[in-house]
Design an enzyme around this catalytic site. Structure first.
Site, mmCIF file in Angstrom:
data_model
loop_
_atom_site.group_PDB
_atom_site.id
_atom_site.type_symbol
_atom_site.label_atom_id
_atom_site.label_comp_id
_atom_site.label_asym_id
_atom_site.label_seq_id
_atom_site.Cartn_x
_atom_site.Cartn_y
_atom_site.Cartn_z
ATOM 1 N N HIS A 26 38.340 -44.481 10.888
ATOM 2 C CA HIS A 26 39.609 -43.858 11.265
ATOM 3 C C HIS A 26 39.506 -42.942 12.487
ATOM 4 C CE1 HIS A 26 43.651 -42.396 10.932
ATOM 5 N NE2 HIS A 26 43.239 -41.146 10.792
ATOM 6 N N SER A 74 46.082 -40.899 14.763
ATOM 7 C CA SER A 74 46.632 -40.816 13.412
ATOM 8 C C SER A 74 48.036 -40.192 13.423
ATOM 9 C CB SER A 74 45.666 -40.035 12.518
ATOM 10 O OG SER A 74 46.000 -40.191 11.167
ATOM 11 N N MET A 75 48.238 -39.028 12.764
ATOM 12 C CA MET A 75 49.548 -38.376 12.863
ATOM 13 C C MET A 75 49.861 -38.033 14.306
ATOM 14 S SD MET A 75 51.071 -34.905 11.087
ATOM 15 C CE MET A 75 50.173 -33.738 12.101
ATOM 16 N N ASP A 129 39.500 -49.048 8.291
ATOM 17 C CA ASP A 129 39.982 -47.667 8.367
ATOM 18 C C ASP A 129 40.316 -47.246 6.948
ATOM 19 O OD1 ASP A 129 41.617 -45.359 8.587
ATOM 20 O OD2 ASP A 129 42.340 -45.944 10.554
ATOM 21 N N PHE A 164 46.687 -35.169 11.169
ATOM 22 C CA PHE A 164 47.060 -34.404 9.978
ATOM 23 C C PHE A 164 45.808 -33.829 9.301
ATOM 24 C CE2 PHE A 164 48.202 -34.452 5.361
ATOM 25 C CZ PHE A 164 49.266 -33.572 5.411
#
Length: 255
Positions: free
Chosen positions: A224, A93-94, A194, A25
């Site tokens: 992250h 992530s996303m 993270d 994202f």
């Protein structure tokens, strides 16, 4: 609109095993390009799309939503299926959430899932206010470049468009409900430290999927964006080992 440096989509024609790689994202293909490059160098057919609204300016993302992002990776999955005997999906992530939804919805069309710091929830008090807040404040502070490695930088937006953040929140709630439909082998790699997606997200995903073949790896030296961080080589090796094990098992079952 010109693309940010490194935000170009990437495709590589390799062998009969395909891998779809999904970025996160407000990020771009740059954040996972080394992952995709490593897979391509090992002989896989690789697709790394640029998600709609990403890789240019945050204003372009403000008019997109999860349906646009998911539709893009869904198209890429079926493009790989037309050319490859097996397809694996990966994401950061996303991108991890997108990969998990592809697995939940497409069953045997996806042979396995490898995710890094996958998102499961938009956290914080502001998340609850997003339905109203997005009509008052257009953006919030950016989340890009959470990286421990000195000198490493993620190409992403310095602002988070709140209309898109609201759509992202709705998408994660949808994916959470669909996690029990994920039955494929799963490699989940996550960072204990993270500052964007807490470890609780990985714990919930592991608790809710129905996969029996599950491997969890801790990325102790990374934040992250671990695909650009100290643990990137371990991510690449573990992903290759994961895919190789599953393709060898399929070959053995065919005799």
């Amino acid at each position: 609109m010109p693309l940010l440096p490194g935000a170009e989509p990437f495709r590589h024609e390799g062998g009969e095993v395909g891998v779809l790689v999904c970025h996160g994202f407000t990020g771009s293909p740059q954040s996972v390009r080394p992952w995709a490059d490593d897979l391509a160098a090992r002989g896989f057919t690789v697709s790394l799309p640029l998600l709609p609204g990403h890789g240019t300016r945050w204003q372009d993302m403000q008019i997109t939503g999860w349906q646009d992002w998911y539709a893009e990776v869904d198209r890429e999955l079926w493009g790989l299926r037309e050319r490859c005997e097996q397809v694996f999906v990966c994401g950061l992530s996303m991108g991890g959430a997108l990969a998990l939804r592809l697995a939940a919805r497409h069953g045997d069309a996806v042979s396995g899932v490898a995710v890094v710091n996958p998102a499961n929830k938009v956290h914080g008090q502001a998340a609850k206010a997003l339905p109203l807040l997005r009509h008052v404040i257009p953006t919030a502070a950016g989340i890009a470049s959470d990286i421990a490695k000195p000198g490493a930088e993620e190409v992403g937006y310095d602002r988070v468009p709140l209309h898109a953040a609201h759509s992202f929140r709705n998408f994660l709630r949808l994916v959470d409900r669909e996690l029990p439909q994920v039955t494929q082998p799963l490699l989940l790699m996550h960072s204990p430290e993270d500052h964007v997606v807490p470890p609780a997200d990985s714990a919930r995903i592991l608790a809710r999927v129905s996969s029996r073949d599950v491997t969890e790896r801790l990325l102790e030296r990374s934040y992250h964006v671990a695909t650009l961080d100290h643990d990137a080589p371990a991510i690449f090796e573990d992903t290759y080992a994961f895919i190789s094990r599953l393709t060898a098992r399929r070959a053995a079952s065919r005799g």
